[in-house]
Design an enzyme around this catalytic site. Structure first.
Site, mmCIF file in Angstrom:
data_model
loop_
_atom_site.group_PDB
_atom_site.id
_atom_site.type_symbol
_atom_site.label_atom_id
_atom_site.label_comp_id
_atom_site.label_asym_id
_atom_site.label_seq_id
_atom_site.Cartn_x
_atom_site.Cartn_y
_atom_site.Cartn_z
ATOM 1 N N GLU A 1 -17.227 56.286 44.429
ATOM 2 C CA GLU A 1 -17.793 55.112 45.124
ATOM 3 C C GLU A 1 -16.748 53.997 45.262
ATOM 4 O OE1 GLU A 1 -21.864 54.164 44.643
ATOM 5 O OE2 GLU A 1 -22.384 56.197 44.026
HETATM 6 C C1 LIG Z 1 -17.229 64.001 40.489
HETATM 7 C C2 LIG Z 1 -17.142 63.378 41.847
HETATM 8 C C3 LIG Z 1 -18.301 63.083 42.537
HETATM 9 C C4 LIG Z 1 -18.227 62.519 43.829
HETATM 10 N N1 LIG Z 1 -19.388 62.314 44.534
HETATM 11 C C5 LIG Z 1 -19.300 61.966 45.849
HETATM 12 C C6 LIG Z 1 -20.481 61.913 46.667
HETATM 13 O O1 LIG Z 1 -21.597 62.162 46.213
HETATM 14 N N2 LIG Z 1 -20.329 61.604 47.983
HETATM 15 C C7 LIG Z 1 -19.112 61.331 48.534
HETATM 16 O O2 LIG Z 1 -19.055 61.066 49.731
HETATM 17 N N3 LIG Z 1 -17.988 61.354 47.775
HETATM 18 C C8 LIG Z 1 -18.054 61.681 46.460
HETATM 19 N N4 LIG Z 1 -16.909 61.744 45.695
HETATM 20 C C9 LIG Z 1 -15.613 61.447 46.294
HETATM 21 C C10 LIG Z 1 -15.017 60.144 45.813
HETATM 22 O O3 LIG Z 1 -15.745 59.057 46.314
HETATM 23 C C11 LIG Z 1 -13.538 60.131 46.218
HETATM 24 O O4 LIG Z 1 -12.877 61.077 45.402
HETATM 25 C C12 LIG Z 1 -12.902 58.758 46.095
HETATM 26 O O5 LIG Z 1 -13.422 57.876 47.033
HETATM 27 C C13 LIG Z 1 -11.369 58.815 46.244
HETATM 28 O O6 LIG Z 1 -11.003 59.524 47.367
HETATM 29 P P1 LIG Z 1 -9.897 60.680 47.251
HETATM 30 O O7 LIG Z 1 -10.309 61.588 46.149
HETATM 31 O O8 LIG Z 1 -9.705 61.282 48.585
HETATM 32 O O9 LIG Z 1 -8.600 59.950 46.795
HETATM 33 P P2 LIG Z 1 -7.490 59.282 47.759
HETATM 34 O O10 LIG Z 1 -8.155 58.439 48.777
HETATM 35 O O11 LIG Z 1 -6.598 60.366 48.228
HETATM 36 O O12 LIG Z 1 -6.713 58.354 46.741
HETATM 37 C C14 LIG Z 1 -5.718 58.852 45.842
HETATM 38 C C15 LIG Z 1 -5.150 57.657 45.101
HETATM 39 O O13 LIG Z 1 -4.533 56.745 46.035
HETATM 40 C C16 LIG Z 1 -5.124 55.463 45.897
HETATM 41 N N5 LIG Z 1 -5.195 54.807 47.197
HETATM 42 C C17 LIG Z 1 -5.675 55.305 48.364
HETATM 43 N N6 LIG Z 1 -5.598 54.396 49.342
HETATM 44 C C18 LIG Z 1 -5.063 53.282 48.791
HETATM 45 C C19 LIG Z 1 -4.720 51.979 49.293
HETATM 46 N N7 LIG Z 1 -4.946 51.622 50.560
HETATM 47 N N8 LIG Z 1 -4.172 51.091 48.451
HETATM 48 C C20 LIG Z 1 -3.957 51.415 47.146
HETATM 49 N N9 LIG Z 1 -4.256 52.623 46.618
HETATM 50 C C21 LIG Z 1 -4.791 53.535 47.421
HETATM 51 C C22 LIG Z 1 -6.502 55.698 45.303
HETATM 52 O O14 LIG Z 1 -7.003 54.548 44.670
HETATM 53 C C23 LIG Z 1 -6.219 56.849 44.350
HETATM 54 O O15 LIG Z 1 -5.669 56.351 43.165
HETATM 55 C C24 LIG Z 1 -16.971 62.249 44.391
HETATM 56 C C25 LIG Z 1 -15.804 62.515 43.668
HETATM 57 C C26 LIG Z 1 -15.873 63.101 42.423
HETATM 58 C C27 LIG Z 1 -14.588 63.423 41.695
#
Ligand SMILES: Cc1cc2nc3c(=O)[nH]c(=O)nc-3n(C[C@H](O)[C@H](O)[C@H](O)COP(=O)(O)OP(=O)(O)OC[C@H]3O[C@@H](n4cnc5c(N)ncnc54)[C@H](O)[C@@H]3O)c2cc1C
Length: 379
Positions: free
Chosen positions: A363
């Site tokens: 989230e």
């Molecule tokens: C157990 C679990 C349950 C989940 N449940 C749901 C769900 O029900 N529905 C749903 O839609 N999603 C869900 N998610 C997804 C979750 O919301 C995402 O994993 C999260 O938003 C991060 O996205 P990402 O994994 O693609 O990481 P990325 O966006 O690839 O980020 C990787 C890293 O880069 C950093 N980063 C990225 N952009 C920036 C920026 N502009 N400035 C600084 N730092 C940055 C991030 O903070 C992070 O540290 C779930 C994830 C998990 C692990």
């Protein structure tokens, strides 16, 4: 700021505390070990009205305020964050989204069943290449007149295998960028809708996380939430409130770890005295207690802002950012206070430490919360 609880709120808090101790605690280690979804426990939470807490009673909800919801989230999360995330997604993302932006027909058809727990819901925004950058939607919902055709993959979806209804965000018009995104209600079992394998996770292992695959899935137009192009705004508004629930989850994990560490420190002896008599341990407890109380004030403030009709985008982001940091730090220190026992499953703190990490990721990661907060300071 007055955070004194009403008699009703105290009763709800106590009901959640009793439920967590009596019903969640006994099987929590086993469910974590086996990655088992808490099916019976979810049924009992539905009977207690925990799955549609803020929903109007005319749609089967409990009609309570956000603070009551936060109190329940905190108590459940002290014991079992895998169960509390099911409550959080169903309440703040799925039910809240449908109640505030759905049509009367959508509410009658889906909201009542979701609020009573007859079915649970899932919120599907993230994709393999669209997490923090949620505007990069690759899933498409092509307008075919009276229906959309949905194609693509969603990642990491909580309640992915167990939900009956999925709110799916997808791109209809690429040219319009985030204004060309829609939110669609998709029922489980719709032809072309497949549920991918369950994720094998570090924490919240009892919660059911899956990828979802859509292959030419026909979704009737009446299942679109809001006007054409409202989908991204829908997702952002919904997540803004959702963060208060996750902040409360983080607060609960921190408080649960602290309570276990406090108890253990008064029982365990080293060098002829209880370890709480060693100042190094007593100071750790003092730090934990102080930061948990600070996190609690931020979480309650965000809940109050939502209940008062004030803007809660920033207070919710601050609550999530801080409470999740406190959850992680407190859980690590709780393991330390338990020594070797902290490293084995029976004492619960290692699980709380694993569970705490997710509150800094889903989230909106902590970095994304800082973007929300800093933009509001600097604008
Ligand atoms: C157990 C679990 C349950 C989940 N449940 C749901 C769900 O029900 N529905 C749903 O839609 N999603 C869900 N998610 C997804 C979750 O919301 C995402 O994993 C999260 O938003 C991060 O996205 P990402 O994994 O693609 O990481 P990325 O966006 O690839 O980020 C990787 C890293 O880069 C950093 N980063 C990225 N952009 C920036 C920026 N502009 N400035 C600084 N730092 C940055 C991030 O903070 C992070 O540290 C779930 C994830 C998990 C692990």
């Amino acid at each position: 700021m007055d955070f004194s609880l009403t008699e009703e709120q105290k009763l709800i808090q106590q009901a959640a505390r009793d439920f967590a101790q009596n019903e969640l605690l006994p099987g929590v280690i086993d469910r974590d070990e086996k990655q088992e979804f808490p099916k019976q426990e979810v049924q009992k939470m539905a009977e207690l009205g925990f799955l549609g807490m803020m929903v109007d009673p005319k749609y089967g909800g409990s009609g309570l305020d956000t603070l009551s919801y936060v109190l329940v989230m905190e108590e459940l999360s002290k014991v079992d964050a895998s169960s509390s995330v099911i409550v959080s997604v169903n309440n703040s993302l799925v039910c809240w989204g449908l109640e505030n932006f759905g049509t009367e027909e959508q509410k009658e058809k889906y909201l009542t069943r979701l609020a009573t727990g007859e079915i649970i819901g899932a919120f599907c925004l993230s994709e393999p290449e669209a997490g923090s950058d949620a505007t990069s939607q690759k899933t498409t919902a092509i307008d075919k007149g009276d229906h959309y055709v949905l194609n693509g993959t969603k990642n990491w979806i909580t309640n992915g295998g167990t939900a009956g209804v999925y709110l799916v965000i997808a791109q209809t018009d690429k040219e319009k960028k985030h204004r060309g995104i829609n939110a669609l209600i998709v029922e489980k079992g719709t032809p072309g809708f497949e549920i991918g394998p369950k994720e094998n996770k570090l924490g919240i292992r009892g919660s059911d996380t899956h990828s979802l695959i859509f292959n030419d899935v026909k979704v009737p137009k009446e299942n679109r939430i809001g006007d054409d192009g409202f989908g991204f705004k829908f997702a952002m508004k919904t997540l803004s409130g959702g963060r208060i629930g996750i902040a409360a989850q983080a607060l609960g994990i921190a408080a649960g770890a602290y309570e276990l560490a406090l108890k253990y420190s008064k029982e365990r002896k080293a060098f002829g005295t209880e370890i709480s008599n060693h100042q190094a341990i007593a100071f750790k407890l003092a730090d934990m207690h102080t930061s948990i109380q600070a996190a609690r004030l931020l979480v309650y403030q965000a809940a109050k802002d939502k209940d008062n009709g004030s803007n809660y985008d920033v207070s919710g982001a601050m609550a999530k950012l801080y409470a999740s940091k406190v959850a992680m730090e407190t859980a690590i220190e709780a393991v330390q206070i338990h020594g070797g026992n902290g490293f084995v499953k029976d004492y619960h703190v290692e699980r709380l430490m694993r569970d705490a990490k997710i509150t800094q990721i889903y989230e909106g990661t902590s970095e994304i919360q800082k973007i929300v907060i800093s933009r509001s300071i600097l604008k």
